[in-house]
Design an enzyme around this catalytic site. Sequence first.
Site, PDB file in Angstrom:
ATOM      1  CG  ASN A   7      -1.824   1.145   1.336  1.00 22.37           C
ATOM      2  OD1 ASN A   7      -1.422   2.275   1.074  1.00 22.37           O
ATOM      3  ND2 ASN A   7      -3.062   0.913   1.727  1.00 22.37           N
ATOM      4  CG  HIS A  10       0.790   6.291   4.814  1.00 16.00           C
ATOM      5  ND1 HIS A  10      -0.165   7.266   5.066  1.00 16.00           N
ATOM      6  CD2 HIS A  10       0.283   5.141   5.309  1.00 16.00           C
ATOM      7  CE1 HIS A  10      -1.173   6.731   5.720  1.00 16.00           C
ATOM      8  NE2 HIS A  10      -0.933   5.438   5.870  1.00 16.00           N
ATOM      9  CG  HIS A  43      -8.291   4.010   1.475  1.00 16.83           C
ATOM     10  ND1 HIS A  43      -8.462   3.825   2.826  1.00 16.83           N
ATOM     11  CD2 HIS A  43      -9.507   4.413   1.003  1.00 16.83           C
ATOM     12  CE1 HIS A  43      -9.716   4.108   3.162  1.00 16.83           C
ATOM     13  NE2 HIS A  43     -10.362   4.475   2.073  1.00 16.83           N
ATOM     14  NE  ARG A  45      -9.391   8.288   4.595  1.00 14.69           N
ATOM     15  CZ  ARG A  45      -9.557   7.379   5.566  1.00 14.69           C
ATOM     16  NH1 ARG A  45      -8.701   6.397   5.696  1.00 14.69           N
ATOM     17  NH2 ARG A  45     -10.563   7.465   6.393  1.00 14.69           N
ATOM     18  NE  ARG A  49      -7.580  11.326   5.590  1.00 16.50           N
ATOM     19  CZ  ARG A  49      -8.009  10.764   6.735  1.00 16.50           C
ATOM     20  NH1 ARG A  49      -7.197  10.048   7.461  1.00 16.50           N
ATOM     21  NH2 ARG A  49      -9.251  10.937   7.129  1.00 16.50           N
ATOM     22  CD  GLU A  70      -7.123  -0.394   1.450  1.00 21.39           C
ATOM     23  OE1 GLU A  70      -7.238   0.671   2.075  1.00 21.39           O
ATOM     24  OE2 GLU A  70      -6.293  -1.246   1.730  1.00 21.39           O
ATOM     25  CB  THR A 102      -9.376   1.572   7.645  1.00 18.81           C
ATOM     26  OG1 THR A 102      -9.012   2.167   6.406  1.00 18.81           O
ATOM     27  CG2 THR A 102     -10.721   0.876   7.492  1.00 18.81           C
ATOM     28  CD  GLU A 155      -7.186  -5.963   3.632  1.00 17.47           C
ATOM     29  OE1 GLU A 155      -7.557  -5.510   2.522  1.00 17.47           O
ATOM     30  OE2 GLU A 155      -6.396  -5.365   4.379  1.00 17.47           O
ATOM     31  CG  HIS A 194      -5.330  -1.803   9.518  1.00 14.29           C
ATOM     32  ND1 HIS A 194      -4.896  -1.142  10.637  1.00 14.29           N
ATOM     33  CD2 HIS A 194      -5.859  -0.844   8.708  1.00 14.29           C
ATOM     34  CE1 HIS A 194      -5.180   0.150  10.519  1.00 14.29           C
ATOM     35  NE2 HIS A 194      -5.741   0.371   9.358  1.00 14.29           N
TER      36      HIS A 194
HETATM   37  N1  PXP Z   1      -6.111  -2.884   4.683  1.00 12.30           N
HETATM   38  C1  PXP Z   1      -6.991  -1.860   4.744  1.00 12.30           C
HETATM   39  C2  PXP Z   1      -8.413  -2.126   4.431  1.00 12.30           C
HETATM   40  C3  PXP Z   1      -6.564  -0.560   5.061  1.00 12.30           C
HETATM   41  O1  PXP Z   1      -7.453   0.443   5.100  1.00 12.30           O
HETATM   42  C4  PXP Z   1      -5.207  -0.344   5.302  1.00 12.30           C
HETATM   43  C5  PXP Z   1      -4.725   1.038   5.631  1.00 12.30           C
HETATM   44  O2  PXP Z   1      -4.898   1.853   4.524  1.00 12.30           O
HETATM   45  C6  PXP Z   1      -4.325  -1.443   5.223  1.00 12.30           C
HETATM   46  C7  PXP Z   1      -4.818  -2.697   4.937  1.00 12.30           C
HETATM   47  C8  PXP Z   1      -2.868  -1.291   5.441  1.00 12.30           C
HETATM   48  O3  PXP Z   1      -2.621  -0.989   6.785  1.00 12.30           O
HETATM   49  P1  PXP Z   1      -1.197  -0.500   7.215  1.00 12.30           P
HETATM   50  O4  PXP Z   1      -0.942   0.810   6.530  1.00 12.30           O
HETATM   51  O5  PXP Z   1      -1.309  -0.386   8.699  1.00 12.30           O
HETATM   52  O6  PXP Z   1      -0.210  -1.546   6.783  1.00 12.30           O
END
Ligand code: PXP
Length: 241
Positions: A7, A10, A43, A45, A49, A70, A102, A155, A194
């Site tokens: 992901n 960030h 994601h 949003r 952001r 996402e 999330t 998930e 997550h």
């Molecule tokens: N899965 C989902 C549904 C999420 O919303 C996120 C965070 O965007 C993640 C996984 C990844 O989480 P992390 O950034 O803590 O690895």
Amino acid sequence: MAVLSVNVDHVATLRQARQADYPDPVEAATIAEQAGASGITVHLRSDRRHIQDQDVRTLRQVVHGKLNLEMATTDEMVSFALDCCKPDQVTLVPERPEEVTTEGGLDLLGHGDEIGTVAKHLADNGISVSVFIDPDPRQIERLSQIRGDLTLGFEINTDSYSTARGAGRDTELAKIIEVAELGMENGLLVYAGHGLNTDNVGPVSAIPQIEELNIGHAIVSRAVLIGMEAAVSEMLTAMAT
Ligand code: PXP
């Protein structure tokens, strides 16, 4: 062993902090794939952001593996997914404007019909669908009813496991294992993510039913210090041990 979807939200957070045009999440995605990621997750949003609409469009052209978007179950997001570029997969997530990240899974017990309608619409348009849910067997049972003849994934929200300490972590891991087994028995594809990092990922990646882990914050944080390629390699090593 599970494969890794990185992901890159960030990377965009860092860019948006200065309204700059760098660092580029698309470049980060390319490096992550070169380092062994099987796919890329973003994601989009509602408040934009971090990831922007154009990032998703460009990622669609650049990502070789699975592009997983996402998004909330809103009309705006469903239209975007269908019009922008048809990602390989959409993961439906709950979204609250004031949340930092999330906070929990979707409530299929309360909103199963609406979520099922969105999932069917996306699936009818050729997009694989996954839903983000807490490790609660009742959610899996409801998802199995919703599934019908659709190919659906879910998930597992690993946040409670990731933040638990000591014996509490074993309790949370047991819940993840239970729903992973139940999901597979019910013909669902099983993913997880997550809060995972190199210290806690091993026991989750060892669960045989889990096909893919979705990891962002820990990888991007580490990439700031040692680079994206090394951060992804480090995570893949941790997943294998
Ligand atoms: N899965 C989902 C549904 C999420 O919303 C996120 C965070 O965007 C993640 C996984 C990844 O989480 P992390 O950034 O803590 O690895």
